[in-house]
Design a protein around this motif. Structure first.
Motif, PDB file in Angstrom:
ATOM      1  N   GLU A  25       0.829  -1.206   0.000  1.00 12.04           N
ATOM      2  CA  GLU A  25       0.000   0.000   0.000  1.00 12.04           C
ATOM      3  C   GLU A  25       0.865   1.259   0.000  1.00 12.04           C
ATOM      4  O   GLU A  25       0.540   2.248  -0.668  1.00 12.04           O
ATOM      5  CB  GLU A  25      -0.928  -0.011   1.216  1.00 12.04           C
ATOM      6  CG  GLU A  25      -2.032  -1.065   1.133  1.00 12.04           C
ATOM      7  CD  GLU A  25      -2.825  -1.192   2.427  1.00 12.04           C
ATOM      8  OE1 GLU A  25      -3.976  -1.630   2.374  1.00 12.04           O
ATOM      9  OE2 GLU A  25      -2.268  -0.847   3.508  1.00 12.04           O
ATOM     10  N   ILE A  26       1.959   1.222   0.750  1.00 10.89           N
ATOM     11  CA  ILE A  26       2.878   2.365   0.788  1.00 10.89           C
ATOM     12  C   ILE A  26       3.520   2.572  -0.579  1.00 10.89           C
ATOM     13  O   ILE A  26       3.613   3.695  -1.084  1.00 10.89           O
ATOM     14  CB  ILE A  26       3.946   2.157   1.872  1.00 10.89           C
ATOM     15  CG1 ILE A  26       3.302   2.251   3.266  1.00 10.89           C
ATOM     16  CG2 ILE A  26       5.078   3.175   1.739  1.00 10.89           C
ATOM     17  CD1 ILE A  26       4.234   1.885   4.386  1.00 10.89           C
ATOM     18  N   LYS A  27       3.951   1.479  -1.197  1.00 11.96           N
ATOM     19  CA  LYS A  27       4.594   1.568  -2.509  1.00 11.96           C
ATOM     20  C   LYS A  27       3.616   2.104  -3.555  1.00 11.96           C
ATOM     21  O   LYS A  27       3.970   2.950  -4.386  1.00 11.96           O
ATOM     22  CB  LYS A  27       5.092   0.182  -2.923  1.00 11.96           C
ATOM     23  CG  LYS A  27       5.850   0.143  -4.245  1.00 11.96           C
ATOM     24  CD  LYS A  27       6.257  -1.268  -4.608  1.00 11.96           C
ATOM     25  CE  LYS A  27       7.241  -1.817  -3.617  1.00 11.96           C
ATOM     26  NZ  LYS A  27       7.725  -3.165  -4.030  1.00 11.96           N
ATOM     27  N   VAL A 150      10.378   3.498 -17.803  1.00  9.36           N
ATOM     28  CA  VAL A 150      10.835   3.110 -19.135  1.00  9.36           C
ATOM     29  C   VAL A 150       9.800   2.148 -19.721  1.00  9.36           C
ATOM     30  O   VAL A 150       9.194   1.353 -18.997  1.00  9.36           O
ATOM     31  CB  VAL A 150      12.227   2.439 -19.071  1.00  9.36           C
ATOM     32  CG1 VAL A 150      12.197   1.132 -18.290  1.00  9.36           C
ATOM     33  CG2 VAL A 150      12.777   2.202 -20.468  1.00  9.36           C
ATOM     34  N   THR A 151       9.564   2.266 -21.016  1.00 12.18           N
ATOM     35  CA  THR A 151       8.630   1.389 -21.713  1.00 12.18           C
ATOM     36  C   THR A 151       9.401   0.485 -22.660  1.00 12.18           C
ATOM     37  O   THR A 151      10.192   0.959 -23.479  1.00 12.18           O
ATOM     38  CB  THR A 151       7.584   2.204 -22.501  1.00 12.18           C
ATOM     39  OG1 THR A 151       6.840   3.024 -21.591  1.00 12.18           O
ATOM     40  CG2 THR A 151       6.623   1.280 -23.224  1.00 12.18           C
ATOM     41  N   GLY A 252       5.145  -3.284 -14.820  1.00 14.75           N
ATOM     42  CA  GLY A 252       4.955  -2.701 -13.497  1.00 14.75           C
ATOM     43  C   GLY A 252       6.065  -3.016 -12.511  1.00 14.75           C
ATOM     44  O   GLY A 252       6.038  -2.522 -11.378  1.00 14.75           O
ATOM     45  N   GLN A 253       7.059  -3.817 -12.908  1.00 18.79           N
ATOM     46  CA  GLN A 253       8.150  -4.159 -11.991  1.00 18.79           C
ATOM     47  C   GLN A 253       9.026  -2.938 -11.712  1.00 18.79           C
ATOM     48  O   GLN A 253       9.269  -2.118 -12.588  1.00 18.79           O
ATOM     49  CB  GLN A 253       8.992  -5.293 -12.581  1.00 18.79           C
ATOM     50  CG  GLN A 253      10.070  -5.828 -11.653  1.00 18.79           C
ATOM     51  CD  GLN A 253      10.712  -7.106 -12.182  1.00 18.79           C
ATOM     52  OE1 GLN A 253      10.159  -7.779 -13.039  1.00 18.79           O
ATOM     53  NE2 GLN A 253      11.886  -7.433 -11.673  1.00 18.79           N
ATOM     54  N   VAL A 277       9.145  -0.343 -14.854  1.00 15.52           N
ATOM     55  CA  VAL A 277       9.116  -0.873 -16.214  1.00 15.52           C
ATOM     56  C   VAL A 277       7.680  -1.045 -16.691  1.00 15.52           C
ATOM     57  O   VAL A 277       6.838  -1.612 -15.987  1.00 15.52           O
ATOM     58  CB  VAL A 277       9.846  -2.228 -16.287  1.00 15.52           C
ATOM     59  CG1 VAL A 277       9.794  -2.791 -17.709  1.00 15.52           C
ATOM     60  CG2 VAL A 277      11.300  -2.072 -15.839  1.00 15.52           C
ATOM     61  N   HIS A 278       7.395  -0.539 -17.889  1.00 16.01           N
ATOM     62  CA  HIS A 278       6.117  -0.777 -18.558  1.00 16.01           C
ATOM     63  C   HIS A 278       6.385  -1.611 -19.811  1.00 16.01           C
ATOM     64  O   HIS A 278       7.360  -1.355 -20.524  1.00 16.01           O
ATOM     65  CB  HIS A 278       5.442   0.536 -18.933  1.00 16.01           C
ATOM     66  CG  HIS A 278       5.178   1.433 -17.761  1.00 16.01           C
ATOM     67  ND1 HIS A 278       4.193   1.178 -16.837  1.00 16.01           N
ATOM     68  CD2 HIS A 278       5.791   2.574 -17.348  1.00 16.01           C
ATOM     69  CE1 HIS A 278       4.189   2.120 -15.915  1.00 16.01           C
ATOM     70  NE2 HIS A 278       5.162   2.981 -16.190  1.00 16.01           N
TER      71      HIS A 278
END
Length: 393
Positions: A25-27, A150-151, A252-253, A277-278
């Motif tokens: 939740e914090i992240k 970054v994508t 999402g990583q 990362v997307h």
């Protein structure tokens, strides 16, 4: 940051999370706010920049389990700038054992102190020493953490890639070499004697430390302030880095690169760089954990009679799979070692799902053959068992 600032700041309120919030939740809260108030998205907005710094500071504390524990304990220990007396305490005395509180390191006698007391707790937390005996030594300061995004294409995420990343951060001013002085000759602050901190009594023999107001916590005073950084010794700079994204990353990583954030001051270590990362989608392949997925159409004849079918792989030659006779639509088969790269360097599998293709148009010959098949199997009802189960339910 002073002890007073530390215990009085409500980092939970800054991130908008409850005190019992989980790490996830914090992240999540930090990422949302950091994206909203990032300086690159609010160019020229100083209030957004200050808010971003405040958010990053809160995440630095609450996002680290050890720092969060120390923060929670400190806020429970301190009231409004001083210790909270226990029940029944009065006259400035305390009804708890300070030896237990500080790990049994209380020392008695004249000139005694606390070996590893509050100075160690907060000094370790903020990478600061200080106190008596420091002389004119100015303290190193750790650089700020930076978060960027970054994508990647689907293939780059599976195989790994090196990408250029442009970042903006506060770093030592190049015009004055980080001294804050136009001539490069700042003087040691006489108020804090170069420590950047001043102490004040809080009663009961304890003292609190605050940033020195005269030098703003730097320990140095610029006689002739630099025109670029206005005497702060820090200026915003941009740089481009080549960042290696490891193989097998997920959408999402968040990747942490230690020491690749903003440079530190006075020999302090650099902050960390966090890269979110997307991953773009792929027109053919999907992903499930370390496995890749693909849906392959087959004809009715192949599914009913069995066949060998060729299946595409990501950036590799096709593989041939044997389709058993009577294979139903929706069955999944496995091509081993044709998936995404795992952390240990091995690969996951390619999961192949069979989909029976129904032709939109039929030739006369094909229609005649299907009608013949229908007549030959007309007595068979594939839905009979379905109705029987519905009656018994």
């Amino acid at each position: 940051m002073s002890t007073k600032d530390f215990v009085e700041k409500d980092y939970y309120k800054v991130l908008g999370v409850p005190k019992d919030a989980t790490e996830a939740e914090i992240k999540k809260a930090y990422r949302k706010l950091a994206r909203e108030f990032h300086p690159d998205a609010n160019k020229g907005d100083t209030s957004a920049e200050e808010r971003f710094k405040e958010i990053s500071e809160a995440n630095d504390i609450l996002g680290d389990p050890k720092k969060r524990k120390e923060y929670d304990e400190a806020r429970a220990l301190f009231g409004n700038g001083g210790f909270r007396p226990g029940p029944g305490a009065g006259g400035g005395s305390f009804n708890f054992d300070l030896g237990d509180l500080f790990g049994g390191q209380q020392q008695g006698g004249a000139g005694g102190g606390f070996g590893g007391g509050l100075g160690d707790v907060f000094g370790g937390l903020f990478n600061r020493g200080g106190g008596a005996g420091t002389g004119t030594r100015t303290q190193p300061r750790r650089g700020q953490d930076i978060e960027s995004e970054v994508t990647l294409s689907f293939t780059e995420a599976v195989d790994g890639a090196t990408v250029p990343l442009r970042m903006s951060s506060q770093s030592p001013c190049k015009a004055c070499s980080g001294t804050g002085d136009k001539n490069g000759t700042p003087r040691v602050c006489p108020t804090c004697v170069g420590t950047g901190q001043v102490s004040r009594g809080s009663g009961g023999g304890f003292s609190l430390t605050d940033p020195c107001a005269d030098c703003k916590g730097r320990g140095l005073i610029a006689e002739t302030p630099c025109d670029i950084c206005k005497g702060s010794g820090r200026a915003r700079s941009s740089r481009t880095m080549q960042v290696r994204i490891p193989a097998g990353v997920f959408d999402g990583q968040r990747i942490r690169l230690r020491g690749k954030g903003a440079p530190g001051e006075r020999g302090g270590p650099g902050g960390d760089l966090y890269v979110v990362v997307h991953v773009d989608s792929h027109p053919v392949f999907g992903r499930k954990d370390d496995n890749l997925t693909v849906t392959v159409p087959v004809t009715f004849a192949e599914a009913a009679l069995g066949a060998e079918i060729r299946v595409p792989t990501l950036n590799g030659p096709p593989v041939t799979l044997k389709l058993p006779p009577g294979t139903p639509g929706g069955r999944t088969m496995r091509a081993r070692g044709k998936g995404a790269v795992r952390k240990d360097g091995t690969r996951g599998d390619l999961l192949v799902t069979v989909e029976v293709a129904v032709p939109a148009e039929l030739s006369d010959k094909a229609r005649e053959a299907l009608e013949t098949y229908r007549d030959a199997t007309g007595s068979e009802d594939p839905r009979a068992a379905l109705f029987e189960s519905a009656k018994g339910a």
